[in-house]
Design an enzyme around this catalytic site. Structure first.
Site, PDB file in Angstrom:
ATOM      1  N   ARG A 105     -54.151  45.598   3.883  1.00  0.00           N
ATOM      2  CA  ARG A 105     -54.265  44.944   5.127  1.00  0.00           C
ATOM      3  C   ARG A 105     -54.955  43.595   4.797  1.00  0.00           C
ATOM      4  NH1 ARG A 105     -55.888  46.239  11.326  1.00  0.00           N
ATOM      5  NH2 ARG A 105     -55.164  48.632  10.373  1.00  0.00           N
ATOM      6  N   THR A 109     -54.432  37.939   8.137  1.00  0.00           N
ATOM      7  CA  THR A 109     -53.146  37.856   8.970  1.00  0.00           C
ATOM      8  C   THR A 109     -52.778  39.463   9.518  1.00  0.00           C
ATOM      9  OG1 THR A 109     -51.801  38.787   7.180  1.00  0.00           O
ATOM     10  CG2 THR A 109     -52.060  36.255   7.495  1.00  0.00           C
ATOM     11  N   ASP A 201     -60.560  58.737   9.096  1.00  0.00           N
ATOM     12  CA  ASP A 201     -59.906  57.543   8.124  1.00  0.00           C
ATOM     13  C   ASP A 201     -59.494  58.977   7.247  1.00  0.00           C
ATOM     14  OD1 ASP A 201     -59.983  54.862   6.663  1.00  0.00           O
ATOM     15  OD2 ASP A 201     -59.644  56.771   5.505  1.00  0.00           O
ATOM     16  N   ASP A 204     -60.556  58.695   3.444  1.00  0.00           N
ATOM     17  CA  ASP A 204     -62.020  58.870   3.516  1.00  0.00           C
ATOM     18  C   ASP A 204     -62.242  60.591   3.479  1.00  0.00           C
ATOM     19  OD1 ASP A 204     -62.780  56.351   2.980  1.00  0.00           O
ATOM     20  OD2 ASP A 204     -63.502  56.048   5.148  1.00  0.00           O
TER      21      ASP A 204
END
Ligand code: URA
Length: 210
Positions: A105, A109, A201, A204
């Site tokens: 990502r 933006t 996550d 993770d």
């Protein structure tokens, strides 16, 4: 065309998802249970694959028997968390072909930017099953599927473990031909775009990173 979200409410899937959500579940247990859950999700997403008939001989006599039709399936893992689902899918269909899409990502933006893309040949002739445990904002799934279509893929399904309503809406709106298979649709996203209540996550938790 209207896509469907299939919530897999099988008791084993729901139980395993609860264990995956628990914060005390260890990395090794998480990986093991995710793999088992992926196999069960894979069973559902492949339920309507086309069959053809072939002539074989059993030890007793010849017979016409059903076998999968067409080119081999293609699983596409959205890295890195997709790898956690991919393993269970491959337990189920070891002969499937595998593609990888790497996306990150952009911090400015917030758009998904591709850094890796490797696919098997003849995508247009394959059933393509895209896997990513978390359908959160939907940006990665949309970007990956848009790219797959540019490469010729025509029959695409998306499998995740958990979805947010926001991600489901974005994916259905952008790709109304792509059905979603998930174990649950949670409440929504928090301000950091994590699914809540979620499981944290996924990458993770699979790899024991922070
Ligand atoms: N990705 C994750 O791993 N977890 C979330 O909750 C959202 C996106």
């Amino acid at each position: 065309m209207t896509a469907t979200t299939h919530v897999i409410d099988h008791p084993l899937v729901q139980h395993k998802l609860s264990v995956l959500r628990m914060k005390e579940t260890s990395t090794s247990k998480f990986r093991e249970i995710l793999r088992e859950t992926a196999l069960l999700l894979g069973y559902e997403v492949t339920r309507d694959l086309r069959l053809t008939t072939t002539r074989i001989e059993t030890p007793l006599q010849p017979m016409d028997t059903p076998v999968l039709d067409g080119k081999k399936l293609c699983f596409v893992s959205i890295m890195r968390a997709g790898e956690g689902l991919l393993e269970g899918m491959l337990d189920l269909v070891p002969s499937a072909r595998v593609g990888h899409v790497g996306l990150y990502r952009d911090p400015e933006t917030l758009e998904a930017v591709e850094y890796y893309f490797k696919m098997p040949s003849h995508l247009d002739e394959r059933e393509v099953i895209v896997v990513d445990p978390m359908l959160a904002t939907g940006h990665s799934a949309v970007a990956a599927i848009t790219r797959l279509k540019q490469e010729g893929a025509r029959h695409i399904r998306f499998v995740c473990l958990l979805a947010a309503p926001e991600g489901v809406a974005v994916l259905h709106e952008t790709h109304p031909d792509v059905d979603i298979y998930t174990a649950a649709v949670d409440e929504g996203l928090n301000e950091k775009a994590y699914i809540v209540p979620g499981l944290g996550d996924a990458g993770d938790r699979i790899y024991g990173t922070k």
